[in-house]
Design a protein around this motif. Structure first.
Motif, short mmCIF file in Angstrom:
data_model
loop_
_atom_site.label_atom_id
_atom_site.label_comp_id
_atom_site.label_asym_id
_atom_site.label_seq_id
_atom_site.Cartn_x
_atom_site.Cartn_y
_atom_site.Cartn_z
N GLU A 174 1.11 4.76 -3.63
CA GLU A 174 1.55 3.38 -3.87
C GLU A 174 0.43 2.36 -3.59
O GLU A 174 0.60 1.18 -3.86
N GLY A 175 -0.70 2.82 -3.05
CA GLY A 175 -1.77 1.90 -2.75
C GLY A 175 -2.73 1.65 -3.91
O GLY A 175 -3.78 1.03 -3.72
N VAL A 176 -2.37 2.07 -5.11
CA VAL A 176 -3.23 1.87 -6.27
C VAL A 176 -3.41 0.37 -6.53
O VAL A 176 -2.44 -0.39 -6.55
N THR A 209 8.90 11.52 5.40
CA THR A 209 9.17 10.66 4.25
C THR A 209 7.89 10.06 3.66
O THR A 209 7.97 9.32 2.68
N GLN A 210 6.73 10.37 4.22
CA GLN A 210 5.50 9.77 3.72
C GLN A 210 5.24 10.11 2.26
O GLN A 210 4.64 9.31 1.52
N ALA A 211 5.71 11.28 1.81
CA ALA A 211 5.51 11.68 0.41
C ALA A 211 6.17 10.69 -0.55
O ALA A 211 5.73 10.56 -1.70
N ASN A 248 0.85 -1.19 0.00
CA ASN A 248 0.00 0.00 0.00
C ASN A 248 0.89 1.25 0.00
O ASN A 248 1.83 1.33 -0.78
N ASP A 249 0.60 2.23 0.87
CA ASP A 249 1.46 3.41 0.93
C ASP A 249 2.22 3.46 2.25
O ASP A 249 2.54 4.53 2.77
N ALA A 295 -3.49 -5.58 -0.03
CA ALA A 295 -2.06 -5.56 0.27
C ALA A 295 -1.26 -6.22 -0.85
O ALA A 295 -0.34 -5.62 -1.41
N ALA A 296 -1.60 -7.46 -1.17
CA ALA A 296 -0.87 -8.18 -2.21
C ALA A 296 -1.03 -7.51 -3.57
O ALA A 296 -0.09 -7.46 -4.37
#
Length: 270
Positions: free
Chosen positions: A229-231, A222-224, A211-212, A246-247
């Motif tokens: 990424e959770g697409v 650093t979250q940016a 995910n993100d 998740a997978a």
């Protein structure tokens, strides 16, 4: 010599020990960059980017040369970060039986090689397309202590490597019209992905991103690096429905565009 042949010879161990041959190959790559610059970039545009990047990281032109200039600036950041870490002694020589130190010595050598490679591709220092190295502050004004605290160093190393992977992917559209340069960038991109996976595992994480999630111990700043990424829908295919959120997210990596990477990198520019 075409760029594919250059890549093959550049990565050959015997060539890496031969200064003269390596210099010749750099010159060949540089000639490609010079030719492309005159053919594809409006007069003065690359010079404007050069001036802007000399003091700060700003979005480069959406052109093949702009993509190389952008990549070089990011490689400057990584190269200096690892060089300073090795000089500081923050990486314990005894960690994991000495393995950690060897890993970062190798990564540092790769990043130094990438810098030389890209400088050559832009025609060398002093050329119209060359971009100077910015002044970096990896402590972000004292907020971090990456060269005095090993865990902080590892956290920033992960952030930089994960950023690099997504950043190179984000430049593919600017290089698609120039297959030779796209090939060169992909050669580096895959190595950056290996770095990212290795650093993540040194921190006890999976080698890929779920995910993100940035992972335990990562500064909130650093979250940016992990945004988007959770697409889980890829080309119309719902990976979450097929494999779980998740997978599904782990199986695909998302790009970062130029502005997103600029915003991340500028945290470390004086």
């Amino acid at each position: 010599m075409n760029i594919l042949k250059f890549i093959e010879t550049f990565t050959d161990d015997s060539l890496m020990r031969s200064t003269g041959s390596r210099r010749d190959s750099f010159n060949q790559f540089g000639n490609i960059g010079k030719t492309l610059a005159y053919a594809s970039i409006p007069f003065g545009l690359s010079a404007m980017a050069n001036k802007a990047l000399a003091k700060d990281i700003t979005p480069t032109p959406a052109t093949p040369i702009g993509a190389l200039q952008f990549a070089l600036t990011l490689e400057y950041l990584e190269n200096e970060f690892y060089a300073m870490a090795l000089d500081s002694g923050v990486i314990p020589a005894s960690e994991n039986g000495g393995r950690d130190l060897k890993v970062f010595q190798q990564i540092a050598a790769h990043e130094s090689s990438h810098v030389k490679f890209l400088i050559a591709g832009l025609g060398g220092p002093g050329g119209a397309n060359f971009v100077a190295k910015p002044t970096f502050d990896f402590t972000v004004g004292g907020a971090f202590d990456p060269f005095g605290n090993y865990q902080t160093f590892l956290a920033l190393a992960q952030a930089f490597e994960d950023t690099g992977v997504r950043a190179y992917k984000g430049q593919a559209g600017n290089l698609i019209s120039t297959p030779d340069l796209l090939t060169a960038a992909l050669q580096i991109h895959s190595v950056e992905a290996r770095h990212a996976s290795e650093v993540r595992r040194l921190r006890g994480l999976k080698g890929w991103i779920t995910n993100d999630e940035r992972g335990a111990g990562m500064p909130s700043a650093t979250q940016a690096v992990y945004a988007g990424e959770g697409v889980t829908v890829q080309a119309g295919f719902n990976t979450a429905a097929a494999f779980g959120a998740a997978a599904g997210s782990e199986a695909y990596d998302e790009p970062l565009n130029t502005q997103q990477v600029v915003d991340i990198a500028n945290l470390f520019i004086v």
